[in-house]
Enzyme design. Sequence first.
Site, PDB file in Angstrom:
ATOM      1  N   GLU A  29      37.463  48.859  40.820  1.00 31.86           N
ATOM      2  CA  GLU A  29      38.384  49.172  39.725  1.00 31.86           C
ATOM      3  C   GLU A  29      38.629  47.924  38.903  1.00 31.86           C
ATOM      4  O   GLU A  29      38.924  46.864  39.445  1.00 31.86           O
ATOM      5  CB  GLU A  29      39.762  49.669  40.224  1.00 31.86           C
ATOM      6  CG  GLU A  29      39.752  51.008  40.907  1.00 31.86           C
ATOM      7  CD  GLU A  29      41.152  51.465  41.342  1.00 31.86           C
ATOM      8  OE1 GLU A  29      42.162  51.026  40.750  1.00 31.86           O
ATOM      9  OE2 GLU A  29      41.223  52.264  42.293  1.00 31.86           O
ATOM     10  N   GLU A  33      43.287  50.386  48.581  1.00 26.73           N
ATOM     11  CA  GLU A  33      44.445  49.491  48.504  1.00 26.73           C
ATOM     12  C   GLU A  33      45.532  49.798  49.530  1.00 26.73           C
ATOM     13  O   GLU A  33      46.658  50.181  49.181  1.00 26.73           O
ATOM     14  CB  GLU A  33      45.054  49.546  47.095  1.00 26.73           C
ATOM     15  CG  GLU A  33      44.066  49.205  45.989  1.00 26.73           C
ATOM     16  CD  GLU A  33      44.735  49.104  44.611  1.00 26.73           C
ATOM     17  OE1 GLU A  33      45.916  49.441  44.513  1.00 26.73           O
ATOM     18  OE2 GLU A  33      44.070  48.673  43.673  1.00 26.73           O
TER      19      GLU A  33
HETATM   20  C1  GBH Z   1      45.279  50.661  41.055  1.00 27.84           C
HETATM   21  O1  GBH Z   1      46.254  49.963  41.746  1.00 27.84           O
HETATM   22  C2  GBH Z   1      45.187  52.015  41.674  1.00 27.84           C
HETATM   23  O2  GBH Z   1      44.151  52.062  42.622  1.00 27.84           O
HETATM   24  C3  GBH Z   1      45.031  53.137  40.676  1.00 27.84           C
HETATM   25  O3  GBH Z   1      45.275  54.364  41.292  1.00 27.84           O
HETATM   26  C4  GBH Z   1      45.965  52.913  39.516  1.00 27.84           C
HETATM   27  O4  GBH Z   1      45.967  53.975  38.608  1.00 27.84           O
HETATM   28  C5  GBH Z   1      45.541  51.641  38.838  1.00 27.84           C
HETATM   29  O5  GBH Z   1      45.609  50.572  39.730  1.00 27.84           O
HETATM   30  C6  GBH Z   1      46.404  51.265  37.644  1.00 27.84           C
HETATM   31  O6  GBH Z   1      47.709  50.986  38.039  1.00 27.84           O
HETATM   32  O7  GBH Z   1      54.142  44.345  41.052  1.00 27.84           O
HETATM   33  O8  GBH Z   1      54.207  44.112  43.444  1.00 27.84           O
HETATM   34  O9  GBH Z   1      53.009  45.959  42.467  1.00 27.84           O
HETATM   35  C7  GBH Z   1      46.626  48.702  41.263  1.00 27.84           C
HETATM   36  C8  GBH Z   1      47.804  48.232  42.071  1.00 27.84           C
HETATM   37  C9  GBH Z   1      48.936  46.797  40.596  1.00 27.84           C
HETATM   38  C10 GBH Z   1      48.922  46.415  42.960  1.00 27.84           C
HETATM   39  C11 GBH Z   1      49.529  45.454  40.380  1.00 27.84           C
HETATM   40  C12 GBH Z   1      49.537  45.075  42.713  1.00 27.84           C
HETATM   41  C13 GBH Z   1      51.003  43.851  41.257  1.00 27.84           C
HETATM   42  C14 GBH Z   1      51.985  43.530  42.308  1.00 27.84           C
HETATM   43  N1  GBH Z   1      48.170  46.873  41.807  1.00 27.84           N
HETATM   44  N2  GBH Z   1      50.338  45.123  41.502  1.00 27.84           N
HETATM   45  S1  GBH Z   1      53.429  44.539  42.320  1.00 27.84           S
END
Ligand code: GBH
Length: 466
Positions: free
Chosen positions: A358, A157
């Site tokens: 994931e 990511e």
């Molecule tokens: C994953 O990221 C990770 O790879 C992992 O390490 C983590 O533990 C897992 O998710 C759970 O969180 O509100 O602008 O951030 C997920 C990351 C989460 C990115 C939701 C986008 C929404 C937009 N994503 N997020 S924002």
Amino acid sequence: MNIASFPEGFIWGVSTSAFQIEGATSADGRGPSIWDTFSADRADACDHYHRHREDVRLMKDLGMAAYRFSVSWPRVFPDASGKLNAAGLDFYDRLLDELLGAGITPYATLYHWDLPQALEDAGGWPVRDTARHFADYAAAVFDRLGDRVDTWFTFNEPWVSAFLGYGSGIHAPGRKSAADAFRAAHHLLLAHGLGAQALRAAGAAKVGTVLNISPVLTPGQVSDAARPLSAEDAEAVARIDALGNRQFLEPMLRGAYPAEVLPIIERTAGLGHVRDGDLELIAQPIDLLGVNYYTPLVVQAQPSEPADPAYPGSEGVLFCTVPTAVTAMGWPIVPGCLSQVLRRLAAEFPETELMITENGADFVDVVTGDGIHDVERISFIEEHLRAVRVAVQEGAKVRGFLVWTLVDNLEWSDGYQRKFGLVHVDFATQRRRLKDSALWYRDVIKRNGLVETRPKRPTLETVAAR
Ligand code: GBH
């Protein structure tokens, strides 16, 4: 029993990341990462560094075929000297032996957000040199572990590293500069290209990367996917899709930034950091695209709205909440969007093999004497698996599904209160206990599919059939 089955050889497993589980942050010469500096809860995490045998055993007992873990860069290159710390790689050596002994295929991610602090001190991802350091790191890790790992993911990511790390600053290193976020994004892409090239040259069997692809939709489309959009809403959706998804997908898979994004980069950061030849380098062929999916992005046009710091260039776009069921973190649960993501990738990049690297959810688990009955997690994963199956049946080349995650762990800025594990961890004692979801997943793996649900109440058809 009727089984909704998956293709033969479908790969089942779980994903983790180094900083979230390993602990032992100063063992065997490890240096600090940006997350050690940033995070308040200094981290024993799950003490996986010392308990990896037990954790591999758990996976084996649950029947997992695959395990995706990440290598901690600051274990390998702890400081600014550039001197390799072989003792840091010894840990992964032990882990791999354990995994292979248990018949579990390892999938290695080289970067899951834990930049060595020494490299951040030298400028971090906004600086071009960091990409070159990444390629050296990739080569060093492959040199030691390449004989036992077939599939290598360069990044997890990169959008998160760039825009939450340097844009909104809610992730390490906590910097807040739109210009630096775009520079970081470009150098992460460049590092992917250089790293993929180095891995390939060294003989890696499969090279891939992992992106968080979030479908972007309006509130109206959450309940009705076919809902037509106003021109303004369509533009808002396209722009956020370009910033969040296509900014990474297209340079990597097509060698070009999306047309919507380039002018935003130019007016925010200039284009001085994008050099001739970079995009060709970034577009190294990849064998496998890992897709992390949790929740969609819901937006609509709203003229007066300022840009969201995580999406510089998003002026005039409102990020919306929707009245769907949500996880404990408040993330809307929309399983159909996972079919949509896979359908889209299959249509746009028909050659590229896909894997769900994931998917999972945090809920408030109630620990009782007779177990942890996490029914919400079971239905979350089950519904998302049904969505994957729909896409597979339509022809998407989805090779496997990895649950996030094996054990409750350190959820970045949110600390330990978020529970994503199939396995509960008591952080005072490090005792692991299987949740019901772990046992349920074991059965899914065993039958390579889901049990077709029978309607609870007789439907018209079942009544008619009597
Ligand atoms: C994953 O990221 C990770 O790879 C992992 O390490 C983590 O533990 C897992 O998710 C759970 O969180 O509100 O602008 O951030 C997920 C990351 C989460 C990115 C939701 C986008 C929404 C937009 N994503 N997020 S924002």
